[in-house]
Design a protein around this motif. Structure first.
Motif, short mmCIF file in Angstrom:
data_model
loop_
_atom_site.label_atom_id
_atom_site.label_comp_id
_atom_site.label_asym_id
_atom_site.label_seq_id
_atom_site.Cartn_x
_atom_site.Cartn_y
_atom_site.Cartn_z
N UNK A 68 0.84 -1.20 0.00
CA UNK A 68 0.00 0.00 0.00
C UNK A 68 0.86 1.24 0.00
N UNK A 69 0.36 2.27 -0.69
CA UNK A 69 0.91 3.63 -0.57
C UNK A 69 0.23 4.25 0.64
N UNK A 70 1.02 4.83 1.55
CA UNK A 70 0.40 5.40 2.75
C UNK A 70 1.16 6.65 3.19
N UNK A 71 0.59 7.35 4.16
CA UNK A 71 1.14 8.61 4.63
C UNK A 71 1.48 8.51 6.11
N UNK A 72 2.65 9.03 6.47
CA UNK A 72 3.05 9.16 7.88
C UNK A 72 2.62 10.56 8.32
N UNK A 73 1.75 10.62 9.31
CA UNK A 73 1.18 11.91 9.73
C UNK A 73 1.68 12.32 11.09
N UNK A 74 1.84 13.64 11.29
CA UNK A 74 2.13 14.13 12.65
C UNK A 74 0.81 14.28 13.42
N UNK A 75 0.88 14.69 14.66
CA UNK A 75 -0.32 14.69 15.50
C UNK A 75 -1.36 15.71 15.03
N UNK A 76 -0.93 16.65 14.19
CA UNK A 76 -1.86 17.64 13.65
C UNK A 76 -2.42 17.21 12.30
N UNK A 77 -2.04 16.00 11.85
CA UNK A 77 -2.52 15.52 10.54
C UNK A 77 -1.69 16.02 9.38
N UNK A 78 -0.56 16.66 9.66
CA UNK A 78 0.35 17.09 8.60
C UNK A 78 1.17 15.91 8.10
N UNK A 79 1.57 15.98 6.81
CA UNK A 79 2.25 14.84 6.19
C UNK A 79 3.75 14.89 6.50
N UNK A 80 4.24 13.91 7.28
CA UNK A 80 5.67 13.82 7.59
C UNK A 80 6.42 13.13 6.46
N UNK A 83 5.55 10.36 2.65
CA UNK A 83 4.73 9.34 2.01
C UNK A 83 5.62 8.12 1.80
N UNK A 84 5.03 6.94 1.92
CA UNK A 84 5.84 5.72 1.92
C UNK A 84 5.06 4.53 1.37
N UNK A 85 5.79 3.49 1.06
CA UNK A 85 5.21 2.21 0.66
C UNK A 85 5.38 1.24 1.82
N UNK A 86 4.31 0.50 2.13
CA UNK A 86 4.41 -0.55 3.14
C UNK A 86 3.87 -1.84 2.53
N UNK A 87 4.61 -2.95 2.73
CA UNK A 87 4.20 -4.21 2.10
C UNK A 87 4.45 -5.38 3.05
N UNK A 88 3.86 -6.53 2.66
CA UNK A 88 4.05 -7.76 3.41
C UNK A 88 4.55 -8.80 2.40
N UNK A 89 5.86 -8.70 2.07
CA UNK A 89 6.38 -9.53 0.97
C UNK A 89 6.62 -10.99 1.37
N UNK A 90 6.77 -11.24 2.67
CA UNK A 90 7.13 -12.59 3.14
C UNK A 90 6.69 -12.73 4.60
N UNK A 91 7.25 -13.69 5.32
CA UNK A 91 6.84 -13.92 6.71
C UNK A 91 7.72 -13.17 7.72
N UNK A 92 8.56 -12.26 7.25
CA UNK A 92 9.53 -11.62 8.15
C UNK A 92 9.10 -10.22 8.60
N UNK A 93 7.80 -9.96 8.57
CA UNK A 93 7.32 -8.66 9.03
C UNK A 93 7.03 -7.71 7.89
N UNK A 94 6.64 -6.50 8.26
CA UNK A 94 6.32 -5.49 7.25
C UNK A 94 7.60 -4.92 6.67
#
Lengths: 366, 121
Positions: free
Chosen positions: A86-98, A100-111
């Motif tokens: 997924x394409x996703x956003x890392x936000x600060x506590x005010x909802x501002x964009x810190x 943008x990043x990709x997060x995936x589950x390619x195997x059994x070793x975590x995100x």
């Protein structure tokens, strides 16, 4: 200009120099801005396949309680299945964009995450501090990242690793590619079909040479990477968005998972949900200059003599064959077709708010 | 008439009673693919070293400075439709402007081709 001597080198530095690249400082790294020329490289990527060194980007694994990461971003990680990205956003506590990043589950070793080079230190510090003991962040400083992009990328991959060639857009997995153990996702930053390949730093040079041995593949620098992503309407962090900008203002509400929106459990949810309900004051839009003059970052946008916004990325789009830009305008002026003026070197030039992408996306959706 | 060069990579060549001005092959090569050239208005007075034009590649915009003092008497309108002429023939069809010089002696202090070649070497 950064001090050349203090620049970090990616594992492909020697290859870039050997290929005649013009090296420039970027996010603390010596990176290739071009080899044959930005225009030729841009066009080659749209016509065949281009190989990009994006090893400056941050790669990390997250293990432990995934809810600790989910609390900081806009994705639904419980819904992220094996082999999905997924394409996703890392936000600060005010909802501002810190970031943008990709997060995936390619195997059994975590995100597995890929974040922007200029943000990686602050991203990872923020995550570690918020994770506490609940989750662990493992930065993968021993890995390089290559991107293979273009309409022939699938065929090139099929010759070397048929299993990876069966991925569709936004799927990811672990594969053996030309003898190298790699993580591959079908994604990229050009609007074209393609792959991002994470490989051990010590094997990156051999893998890059193997990919470049295919006559369909040419090395592509950061110059064309920028013109390709701009035509594809993709944001560049630090330019088209930053910590003061919310996902609503950045026209990235689609990156906010529906379930997270319903649960209102992401950072800055109150502010962001209010903006979704009532509208934000400004919005990121595409802009098509009406003549041949490119409007660069920082160009003021004017309607009837009044300043209504600013260009955040702008240049010439080789595939479009004309200048293209994106920027922020007052929300009531954000509709495609709206006429505006761009103040280029003190002269008002006509332009129109336009839909993005400027060059159609050609992702492999299966 | 010989061509003279500036350290900022403009060239200037006397043709009859005007001077033709452009950017050097070295500058065009460094810029990469030229996609737009903003030329001055005809009749504009420019001072030696002052801003005269802007040349834009895919990536960035760069200033072009007047190599000598004078008045703009013609601009190369062909660059509007075909900015790539600056790459194809920077010291020929890719010329930028024609000037009427008010201080032709300024050229005496400028580099000739051999000196310019040494400058960019």
């Amino acid at each position: 200009m950064a001090d050349e001597a203090n620049l970090q080198k990616t594992p492909l530095y020697d290859l870039h120099v050997e290929l005649g690249a013009k090296m420039v400082p970027f996010a603390g790294y010596a990176m290739p801005v071009q080899y044959d020329g930005v225009m030729a490289e841009h066009n080659h990527t749209r016509a065949a396949a281009g190989l990009f060194d994006v090893s400056h980007m941050g790669q990390a694994r997250v293990t432990g309680d995934e809810a600790a990461l989910e609390a900081l971003i806009t994705a639904d990680l419980a819904a992220l299945g094996a082999g999905e990205q997924k394409y996703t956003l890392l936000l600060n506590d005010e909802g501002g964009i810190m970031d943008d990043l990709m997060v995936s589950r390619p195997d059994d070793s975590g995100l597995f995450m890929v974040v922007n080079a200029a943000c990686k230190t602050s991203d990872f510090a923020h995550m570690r501090s918020r994770f506490g003991d609940r989750a662990q962040l493992h930065e993968l400083t021993d890995r390089a990242l290559l991107a293979l992009q273009g309409p022939q990328a699938g065929a090139v991959m099929a010759d070397l690793c048929p299993d990876a060639a069966r991925l569709v857009f936004m799927q990811a997995g672990a594969f053996s590619l030309a003898g190298h153990d790699v993580l591959i996702s079908r994604s990229g930053y050009t609007g074209e079909d393609g792959f991002e390949i994470s490989v051990l730093a010590g094997e990156a040079d051999a893998l890059a040479r193997r990919l470049l041995a295919d006559e369909r593949v040419k090395p592509i620098g950061l110059g064309a990477r920028d013109s390709l992503r701009l035509e594809a309407g993709l944001c560049l962090y630090g330019h088209d968005m930053d910590e003061t900008i919310t996902p609503v203002e950045a026209s990235l509400v689609w990156a906010l998972a529906k379930s997270r929106r319903e649960r209102a459990d992401f950072p800055g949810a109150a502010r962001i949900l209010a903006q979704i309900a009532n509208g934000a004051e400004k919005k990121r839009v595409g802009i098509l200059p009406g003549d041949r003059a490119p409007a660069r970052e920082g160009t003021e946008i004017v309607v009837e003599g009044e300043s209504v916004g600013v260009v955040t990325s702008g240049g010439f789009g080789p595939t479009v064959g004309a200048p293209v830009a994106m920027g922020y305008v007052r929300a009531d002026l954000a509709k495609p077709g709206q006429s505006v003026e761009l103040m280029v070197r003190g002269k008002a030039r006509p332009a129109v708010i336009a839909k993005t992408p400027f060059a159609p996306h050609r992702f492999h959706r299966g | 008439m010989t061509t003279r060069f500036t350290k900022d990579h403009e060239w200037i060549r006397i043709e009859g009673d005007v001077a033709v001005v452009g950017i050097t092959a070295y500058a065009a090569e460094q810029l990469g693919d030229v996609v737009f050239v903003e030329l001055p208005e005809i009749g504009k007075s420019v001072a030696q070293g002052g801003e005269m034009a802007v040349v834009e590649s895919v990536k960035a915009a760069s200033e072009v400075y007047a190599p000598a003092t004078g008045e703009i008497v013609a601009v190369n309108d062909a660059l509007e439709g075909e900015p790539a002429k600056v790459n194809d023939a920077p010291e020929g069809e890719g010329w930028f402007v024609k000037m009427k010089l008010s201080a032709p002696a300024e050229l005496d202090a400028m580099m000739d081709e051999a000196a310019y070649k040494a400058h960019i070497a």
